[in-house]
Design a protein around this motif. Structure first.
Motif, PDB file in Angstrom:
ATOM      1  N   VAL A   7       0.855  -1.190   0.000  1.00 32.52           N
ATOM      2  CA  VAL A   7       0.000   0.000   0.000  1.00 32.52           C
ATOM      3  C   VAL A   7       0.890   1.239   0.000  1.00 32.52           C
ATOM      4  CG1 VAL A   7      -1.860  -1.179   1.220  1.00 32.52           C
ATOM      5  CG2 VAL A   7      -0.151   0.100   2.534  1.00 32.52           C
ATOM      6  N   THR A   8       0.295   2.384  -0.263  1.00 36.98           N
ATOM      7  CA  THR A   8       1.048   3.642  -0.298  1.00 36.98           C
ATOM      8  C   THR A   8       0.930   4.392   1.025  1.00 36.98           C
ATOM      9  OG1 THR A   8      -0.880   4.836  -1.103  1.00 36.98           O
ATOM     10  CG2 THR A   8       0.597   3.903  -2.771  1.00 36.98           C
ATOM     11  N   ASP A   9       1.764   5.412   1.187  1.00 38.60           N
ATOM     12  CA  ASP A   9       1.665   6.278   2.361  1.00 38.60           C
ATOM     13  C   ASP A   9       0.312   6.979   2.401  1.00 38.60           C
ATOM     14  OD1 ASP A   9       4.145   5.497   3.115  1.00 38.60           O
ATOM     15  OD2 ASP A   9       5.160   7.374   2.581  1.00 38.60           O
ATOM     16  N   ALA A  10      -0.231   7.262   1.232  1.00 38.06           N
ATOM     17  CA  ALA A  10      -1.550   7.909   1.171  1.00 38.06           C
ATOM     18  C   ALA A  10      -2.597   7.036   1.860  1.00 38.06           C
ATOM     19  CB  ALA A  10      -1.951   8.162  -0.285  1.00 38.06           C
ATOM     20  N   PHE A  11      -2.475   5.715   1.671  1.00 35.75           N
ATOM     21  CA  PHE A  11      -3.419   4.825   2.336  1.00 35.75           C
ATOM     22  C   PHE A  11      -3.199   4.829   3.848  1.00 35.75           C
ATOM     23  CE2 PHE A  11      -4.537   0.717   4.196  1.00 35.75           C
ATOM     24  CZ  PHE A  11      -5.905   0.741   3.951  1.00 35.75           C
ATOM     25  N   LEU A  12      -1.964   4.809   4.274  1.00 34.78           N
ATOM     26  CA  LEU A  12      -1.678   4.830   5.719  1.00 34.78           C
ATOM     27  C   LEU A  12      -2.261   6.099   6.351  1.00 34.78           C
ATOM     28  CD1 LEU A  12       2.073   3.618   5.764  1.00 34.78           C
ATOM     29  CD2 LEU A  12       0.008   2.232   6.011  1.00 34.78           C
ATOM     30  N   MET A  13      -2.110   7.221   5.663  1.00 38.89           N
ATOM     31  CA  MET A  13      -2.660   8.492   6.150  1.00 38.89           C
ATOM     32  C   MET A  13      -4.182   8.465   6.164  1.00 38.89           C
ATOM     33  SD  MET A  13      -0.337  10.942   6.762  1.00 38.89           S
ATOM     34  CE  MET A  13      -0.905  12.559   6.180  1.00 38.89           C
ATOM     35  N   TYR A  14      -4.739   7.783   5.181  1.00 35.32           N
ATOM     36  CA  TYR A  14      -6.204   7.660   5.093  1.00 35.32           C
ATOM     37  C   TYR A  14      -6.749   6.863   6.277  1.00 35.32           C
ATOM     38  CZ  TYR A  14     -10.555   5.352   3.536  1.00 35.32           C
ATOM     39  OH  TYR A  14     -11.817   4.835   3.465  1.00 35.32           O
ATOM     40  N   LEU A  15      -6.098   5.725   6.563  1.00 34.81           N
ATOM     41  CA  LEU A  15      -6.670   4.798   7.551  1.00 34.81           C
ATOM     42  C   LEU A  15      -6.309   5.144   8.998  1.00 34.81           C
ATOM     43  CD1 LEU A  15      -8.270   2.355   8.347  1.00 34.81           C
ATOM     44  CD2 LEU A  15      -6.376   0.880   7.615  1.00 34.81           C
ATOM     45  N   ARG A  16      -5.086   5.653   9.212  1.00 32.34           N
ATOM     46  CA  ARG A  16      -4.628   5.775  10.606  1.00 32.34           C
ATOM     47  C   ARG A  16      -5.619   6.470  11.543  1.00 32.34           C
ATOM     48  NH1 ARG A  16      -4.421   5.364  14.732  1.00 32.34           N
ATOM     49  NH2 ARG A  16      -2.813   5.115  16.310  1.00 32.34           N
ATOM     50  N   PRO A  17      -6.165   7.653  11.177  1.00 34.84           N
ATOM     51  CA  PRO A  17      -7.071   8.315  12.132  1.00 34.84           C
ATOM     52  C   PRO A  17      -8.355   7.529  12.407  1.00 34.84           C
ATOM     53  CG  PRO A  17      -7.015   9.501  10.035  1.00 34.84           C
ATOM     54  CD  PRO A  17      -5.928   8.485   9.977  1.00 34.84           C
ATOM     55  N   LEU A  18      -8.734   6.651  11.489  1.00 30.40           N
ATOM     56  CA  LEU A  18      -9.970   5.884  11.686  1.00 30.40           C
ATOM     57  C   LEU A  18      -9.813   4.828  12.788  1.00 30.40           C
ATOM     58  CD1 LEU A  18     -11.070   5.211   7.992  1.00 30.40           C
ATOM     59  CD2 LEU A  18     -11.460   7.229   9.412  1.00 30.40           C
ATOM     60  N   LEU A  19      -8.579   4.394  13.027  1.00 31.40           N
ATOM     61  CA  LEU A  19      -8.367   3.292  13.983  1.00 31.40           C
ATOM     62  C   LEU A  19      -8.594   3.720  15.426  1.00 31.40           C
ATOM     63  CD1 LEU A  19      -5.228   1.580  12.410  1.00 31.40           C
ATOM     64  CD2 LEU A  19      -7.638   1.093  12.014  1.00 31.40           C
ATOM     65  N   GLY A  20      -8.568   5.038  15.655  1.00 26.82           N
ATOM     66  CA  GLY A  20      -8.925   5.539  16.980  1.00 26.82           C
ATOM     67  C   GLY A  20      -7.807   5.494  17.992  1.00 26.82           C
ATOM     68  N   ARG A  21      -8.221   5.751  19.227  1.00 23.50           N
ATOM     69  CA  ARG A  21      -7.255   5.850  20.328  1.00 23.50           C
ATOM     70  C   ARG A  21      -6.783   4.492  20.817  1.00 23.50           C
ATOM     71  NH1 ARG A  21     -10.400   9.902  24.239  1.00 23.50           N
ATOM     72  NH2 ARG A  21     -12.047   8.551  23.463  1.00 23.50           N
ATOM     73  N   GLY A  22      -5.614   4.508  21.488  1.00 18.04           N
ATOM     74  CA  GLY A  22      -5.159   3.319  22.214  1.00 18.04           C
ATOM     75  C   GLY A  22      -4.686   2.170  21.333  1.00 18.04           C
ATOM     76  N   MET A  23      -4.275   2.473  20.107  1.00 19.56           N
ATOM     77  CA  MET A  23      -3.712   1.394  19.275  1.00 19.56           C
ATOM     78  C   MET A  23      -2.471   0.842  19.975  1.00 19.56           C
ATOM     79  SD  MET A  23      -4.807   0.133  16.367  1.00 19.56           S
ATOM     80  CE  MET A  23      -3.399  -0.277  15.330  1.00 19.56           C
TER      81      MET A  23
END
Lengths: 405, 405
Positions: free
Chosen positions: A371-387
């Motif tokens: 995957v690309t960095d764009a995808f990581l940026m897209y998904l990261r905030p969705l995973l929420g707190r306390g990862m």
């Protein structure tokens, strides 16, 4: 505004936050004076046709809040795929019960049902507001930035691969895990969110948006393993060849099909086992192991994104508000407005209904297996707190005494 | 007390808390003046033989604490099963590096290695203290009330089945999931800890401590499903017939064996798939799904028991204290002293080494496919704080309007 009863129903595969949407719609409905009673349909559309309704107006707010935090459709779901006649039956029951508002929580098939019921009501000149509330772990709804249910399932996949990578690092070999998602690779791609150090797995990610070449796959695994001594692989259950044939049909002697003629991909460990056998036989690598993340991806209790919970609640609430104040039918859609914030819009049913969204090219690496960095940026905030986070010992090597060579 | 270096190593399958024990041993060792340096062996015994040591005295306490909370052997592990010659090689290296204390974190095979190395040292009249630190997700060590690593894996299994039950309730059918544990059913039995309401699954639990009869199994699934419309089944990977043959060899055409001649049970979804096919074919039930919990059971990041973490840390610390103050070799064992509290003892290696503990009869229901309340009482406190809970909507049914009959 119409007056009458409200019916809420849940369709398709359960998610970790689908009850947030249901409770959001129920509690918001109860604030409106034109709403007489709030019903929940037992087991989705099937419950409407069979007139199996629960009176949710007799449910306590406290228990609703507890149910909201419990994964998997509390009202029950169904895999029934309604045709026109079935939709007409739904409309008949809703009319008989003097229902003024129909809220259906589900994926793209569900939004299509809402569209047909909506058209039936209009044709019959019956005052019924029909609203589709989005949910799917596959993240494959059009118009939406993402879909409630996906972030929590993505978090489960990320945490699974974070652990699988640590396990594979401790006991090196090849590890292949199969992730859900027939046409859309969003969930498989989420496996990359468990990576921290540059050599962390998954080292190869195969998505249904790209053609899967069995020979290339074997070579890529062999190459990575030879160079690094281990290899973690994420594979979408929906991988297929250039003709669109699922890879499982190439490798397996027998495959099972569902009522819609689709090859059964979930609820079986066959694809992982076949890929493991293939790598073993062709590469001679000894320690090759496979897992199929299976139903745990959507049902595991205790792995949920707080962002997902909040948004799932809001789409339920917004569905009611849109139905009341905009006085038209539609689908609630999620739109990103910042890093990270969202807003909700009320979209025409035809724009969402029955369509499938897949991963855009900008999210898929040029090599086709990352995957690309764009995808990581897209998904990261969705995973929420306390990862969770993984740590390593520093490599302070001790000089050898015996084997000085 | 001897003086010299300390070597800590991790063996066998990783667990969620194995690094707690490692860090406990490292930090406690560094408090003793007779300890010169603390080494970690890279990839278990293999690292000792190859002289691959990390100097953990050069590691920060902060990073050690972060590693302690990270699952899976941070030092790396090995599946090497040492014979006498291998153990002699280990002893040779330890002697060359002037090691005075050898701490090995592992299961029953590992404790046997500690026993042999201990005997070698005594024979050579070399001052070496050898201590076994318990770990195994299977919970199959003798003398111990339970083993570090088991509570967290058990919690993962319980949370998996809690979710699978909710999923199966939403979309009814038969669901079969296979759980790790070749000879001991403790982990499979943990599936019962996800139950809350009387009709919650798993409804059938098959343990390796009882003979598995394929025909009886099919009948029990059919019977439960016919009566209740759904059925969730927990199956141990180690189920076998009355001759001790694994069921997978009965059902599968091909099975894989490891270097020790054991049939490969983990890292494949075959058993679940075979049981699913069997139930489908023999009962005609349409929706039959299977999962294999696989490596997630021991590696998933983000599902850990705080009780397990604490105890894993303490057995690491106690190992060092016992070695220093009792001045003999042995295995640290866990003993329950209240509801819930534990104490640690220093047990002769021969009492633990190479033996396997299975579930006592008092934990297995008379019908052979369930657990007892005694088992629930045994396991519950081990799962720790913050166990998720599932809630339901109350059944306030709405009278039918159309289908009054």
């Amino acid at each position: 505004m119409f007056s009458g009863k409200v019916v809420v129903a849940q369709g398709g595969g359960p998610t970790a936050v689908i009850n947030q949407s249901m409770v959001g719609a129920v509690l918001e409905s109860r604030k409106f004076r034109n709403v007489e009673l709030v019903y929940g349909a037992s087991h989705g559309l099937r419950g409407i046709v069979d007139e199996d309704f629960l009176d949710l107006t007799q449910e306590t707010t406290h228990n609703l809040e507890m149910v909201a935090e419990t994964p998997s459709s509390a009202l029950g779901s169904t895999r029934d795929k309604p045709d026109l006649k079935y939709c007409q039956e739904i409309f008949k029951v809703l009319k008989a019960h003097k229902v003024g508002y129909f809220f259906y929580i589900g994926g793209n098939d569900s939004s299509d049902t809402v569209r047909i019921v909506s058209e039936e009501a209009r044709r019959a000149e019956y005052g019924l507001r029909c609203v589709h509330i989005p949910k799917t772990i596959d993240n494959d709804l059009m118009v939406n930035d993402h879909t409630p249910g996906y972030p929590s399932a993505a978090r489960f996949v990320a945490q699974s691969f974070m652990g699988a990578n640590l396990d594979n690092r401790a006991l090196p070999g090849v590890y292949i895990a199969v992730v859900m998602g027939r046409h859309a690779g969003f969930l498989t791609a989420a496996s990359a969110l468990g990576k921290k150090f540059p050599d962390d797995g998954p080292h190869l990610i195969y998505l249904p948006e790209r053609v899967f070449d069995v020979d290339k796959f074997v070579e890529q695994v062999r190459e990575y393993y030879t160079k690094h001594g281990r290899c973690v692989v994420a594979v979408s259950e929906g991988i297929h060849d250039s003709t669109g044939q699922p890879i499982i049909t190439q490798l397996a002697e027998q495959v099972e099909r569902d009522d819609h003629g689709n090859v059964q991909l979930s609820g079986t460990g066959a694809l992982a086992d076949l890929l493991v056998d293939l790598v073993k036989k062709r590469t001679g690598i000894k320690r090759v192991r496979g897992d199929t993340l299976g139903y745990l991806q959507r049902s595991f209790v205790g792995c949920v994104s707080d962002v997902d919970q909040r948004e799932a609640r809001e789409v339920g609430e917004k569905a009611v508000q849109f139905a009341m104040w905009e006085d038209r039918d539609g689908s609630v859609t999620i739109h990103r407005t910042g890093f990270y914030s969202v807003d909700y819009q009320f979209t025409e049913l035809t724009e969402v209904a029955g369509k499938t969204r897949t991963m855009p090219d900008e999210f898929i690496a040029a090599n086709g297996h990352d995957v690309t960095d764009a995808f990581l940026m897209y998904l990261r905030p969705l995973l929420g707190r306390g990862m969770p986070d993984a740590y390593r010992l520093r490599r302070n090597f001790v000089p050898k005494v015996l084997n000085r060579g």
